[in-house]
Structure formats: C-alpha cells, structure tokens
Design an enzyme around this catalytic site. Structure first.
Site, PDB file in Angstrom:
ATOM      1  N   HIS A 187    -111.090  83.994 -33.356  1.00  0.00           N
ATOM      2  CA  HIS A 187    -110.092  84.768 -32.624  1.00  0.00           C
ATOM      3  C   HIS A 187    -108.837  84.965 -33.475  1.00  0.00           C
ATOM      4  O   HIS A 187    -108.274  86.069 -33.515  1.00  0.00           O
ATOM      5  CB  HIS A 187    -109.721  84.051 -31.321  1.00  0.00           C
ATOM      6  CG  HIS A 187    -110.590  84.394 -30.163  1.00  0.00           C
ATOM      7  ND1 HIS A 187    -111.946  84.130 -30.152  1.00  0.00           N
ATOM      8  CD2 HIS A 187    -110.295  84.977 -28.956  1.00  0.00           C
ATOM      9  CE1 HIS A 187    -112.457  84.537 -28.999  1.00  0.00           C
ATOM     10  NE2 HIS A 187    -111.479  85.056 -28.251  1.00  0.00           N
ATOM     11  N   HIS A 241    -109.891  75.279 -30.255  1.00  0.00           N
ATOM     12  CA  HIS A 241    -109.660  75.071 -31.686  1.00  0.00           C
ATOM     13  C   HIS A 241    -108.545  74.065 -31.895  1.00  0.00           C
ATOM     14  O   HIS A 241    -107.624  73.938 -31.071  1.00  0.00           O
ATOM     15  CB  HIS A 241    -109.281  76.386 -32.377  1.00  0.00           C
ATOM     16  CG  HIS A 241    -110.397  77.377 -32.437  1.00  0.00           C
ATOM     17  ND1 HIS A 241    -111.448  77.274 -33.325  1.00  0.00           N
ATOM     18  CD2 HIS A 241    -110.633  78.501 -31.698  1.00  0.00           C
ATOM     19  CE1 HIS A 241    -112.272  78.292 -33.144  1.00  0.00           C
ATOM     20  NE2 HIS A 241    -111.809  79.044 -32.163  1.00  0.00           N
TER      21      HIS A 241
END
Length: 379
Positions: A187, A241
């Site tokens: 992303h 993440h």
C-alpha cells in the site's frame, strides 16, 4: 492554384532541412511511426502488471517466529481502512484523470501520452518489485498470531530455536500466506508511487521553481502528499505492517515514481520542466539541406574565417608578455570595436533557425509543447 501550392510546397525543419512531399501524408505517416515506436512500451507495462498478478499467487518464504513476540500479537482488522480497490482509485485513477484533464486544457495529446505512460510504468515497476521482495523476505505481519491461530497450550518456543508456521491451526491458507508478507508495504509503495508522480507532474506544470513564490502551489501539492501519508499511516493503524515496512515501501514508491517521471519529462528545476520530451521519431529524418544564407549567416562565416586566422597566428607565434599580447601587439579580435569603431561580426549559428525567429512555425507547434531530446553523436 492555392491547393496545388499547399500540397507541393516543402516545409523547412528547425534543423535547416526540408521535408518534401504531401504534408498531410507525411504527418500521418509520422504519427503511425510514433505509435509503433511506443507500442512496445505499453505492451511491456501490461506484461508487468500480469507478472505482478502471477507473483501474488506464489507461495513465498515463511520465516520462523517467536511465540513470545508481542509485536505479532495485534488484532486482525477487517475491513481495512483503505482497501485495495480504494487504493487503486486514489493513487492510480485520480492521477490519470488529472493528467488527462491537464493535457486537454493545454490541448496537447503528446503530454497525455507521456504522462500516462510514465504513471503506468512507475506503478507497474513498483508493484512488481514490492511483490518480489514480499514473497522473498517472508516477514510476519503485526497481526500474525490472529491469522495463525496458535494452539492455546503453545506458550514457548522449542528448545534452542524458534517456532515454525506448521504449528498454526488456521485452515484458510490464503490468510496464512498473507500473514508472511509484511515487508515492504505494498500500500505504501503504490500510494507514494502514484502520488509522488502526481506531485512531480503538477509541480512542473505549475512551474514551481520559477522564483515567483505563489503559495497556492504549495497548498495544492500538499493534497497528494497528505493522501500518500495518510494511506501509509493507515497500514500501521490496521496492524498490517510494522513501521519499517511502510518506511521501506514509501522509499520504493518515491524512487519508482521519480525514475518513471524522468523517462518522459525533464527535471522540475529545468526552465522547460512543464514540457515532455519530444517523440523518438524526429520531424526531419531526411538529409538536411542548408537554407539560403542571409546577412547573419554570411557574417557568421566571415567571422569564422577571422577566428581561424587568429588561431593560426596564435599557434605559430610566441609571446614574451603574460598579458595576452602577440609580439608586443594586441591580437586581432573580430568582435572588438576596432577599424574605425565598426562592430564585430555576429556569431549566430547557421543551423540555429530559432535565432532568425522562424523555427516555431516550421515545427507545427511541437517545439512549443516538447523538450528536444539530446542528440547522440558517435565519436
């Protein structure tokens, strides 16, 4: 009579050559050659996206982990704050629409083709490279334990070792596979690739470095910068993440966007940064013919002969003085005001038609919308 001359009159190219034949036919032929020269680029970007899709299905490396590592014990967020489809719209479709609208306002198809090709190239390179690193590194995500579903009685690692993914009780292998794709953040790399490319594109179009200091330009560029930052931060808020994952992904996205942008545009520090590079197919492919020399050209040739004479004299004589004298006398200078105060000859290049003010018309507007590529000369 007018129609006859409109078809047979030869146009002069900016380099001093003449293009013969029907102008309309020549223009159509050149457009076709340009399209064919850039068709492999579009095909390659499509192939890259296909590779990215295939790599996403690969079952990559799965690292060992520590069952006592609290950085892997975060909950699994479902749904995500920024799903994949929204990421594609914000950082892929929105920059493409802005590029098309800007090119439409400026009425230049070539800017749209260069901008879109650079954007797709950057996104394709970044997405493919990020996925290659993901499946190779195999780092567990912060919500890995929630994906893995560890056995309740598993509270410590094996003696003198770490724990393998085989202890997981998760039955959905796709969930488990995604749990080992934390580094780097896809992303973040995709968001920064699309938004940073848009920042470079808009900064060049607004001529951000023209030393006028309009503050609205900075506020406009803050929008894509904030978009990429918020998408990146959301990945840590969803516990998808680690901080180092999004940092690495952001750097990859910025590097990929810069590389793709510079393939088709000059740097934003350039005075002509708002123009794309000219097409690969030059306008004057024929052997250039010298145009009729005018006064400036004749003066240039005479000036060149005087300069050669001065160089010849300087080469065969020596000087005992250190103040640029020749046998005690000042050397000839064709640009000085000697010989009764006459001005020196002009040094306009014979091939530089823009010095005479007629280059832009002969280029049919392309020179106004593109930056010429440097000519590669063989030594």
């Amino acid at each position: 009579m007018p129609s006859f001359f409109s078809k047979t009159k030869s146009a002069t190219t900016p380099r001093g050559g003449r293009v013969t034949g029907d102008n309309n036919t020549s223009a159509k032929s050149r457009r076709l050659r340009i399209f064919l020269s850039y068709a492999p680029d579009w095909a390659l970007t499509i192939v890259l996206w296909g590779v990215f899709y295939l790599l996403d299905k690969v079952n990559g490396y799965r690292r060992l982990f520590d069952v006592t590592d609290t950085s892997l014990a975060h909950p699994h967020a479902d749904p995500e704050r920024v799903p994949v489809w929204l990421l594609g719209v914000l950082c892929g479709a929105v920059p493409a629409v802005i590029i098309i609208m800007t090119a439409a306002i400026r009425r230049t198809f070539w800017d749209a083709q260069s901008g879109l090709l650079g954007l797709i190239l950057g996104l394709g390179l970044v997405a493919t490279f990020t996925n290659i690193v993901k499946i190779t590194v195999g780092r567990p995500r912060p919500d890995f334990f929630a994906r893995c579903i560890l056995p309740e009685d598993l509270t410590q690692n094996p003696l003198h070792g770490l724990t393998s993914w085989t202890v997981c009780t998760q039955t959905d292998d796709s969930q488990l596979q995604e749990g080992f794709r934390s580094f780097p953040s896809g992303h973040a790399s995709f968001a920064w690739s699309g938004m940073w490319y848009l920042i470079l594109y808009l900064a060049a179009k607004m001529r951000i470095n023209n030393r006028t200091g309009y503050t609205y330009k900075s506020w406009l560029l803050l929008a894509p910068l904030s978009c990429a930052s918020l998408i990146t931060i959301s990945r840590t808020m969803d516990y998808r993440h680690h901080a180092t994952d999004v940092i690495a992904g952001s750097l990859i996205g910025i590097a990929g966007a810069w590389y793709a942008y510079r393939q088709y545009y000059p740097p934003i520090s350039s005075p002509q940064s708002y123009k794309p590079y000219s097409p690969r197919i030059p306008k004057d492919e024929e052997i250039p013919l010298h145009h009729r020399p005018n006064r400036s050209s004749t003066e240039h040739m005479l000036n060149g002969r005087n300069s050669m004479a001065v160089e010849r004299i300087s080469h065969h004589h020596t000087s005992d003085n250190s103040d640029n004298t020749l046998n005690g006398q000042q050397p000839l200078n064709p640009n000085s005001n000697s010989n009764g105060g006459r001005q020196g000859w002009s040094t306009v290049d014979i091939g530089d038609r823009t010095a005479y003010g007629d280059g832009a018309e002969d280029d049919h507007g392309e020179a106004k919308e593109t930056v010429p590529r440097p000519v590669e000369r063989s030594v």
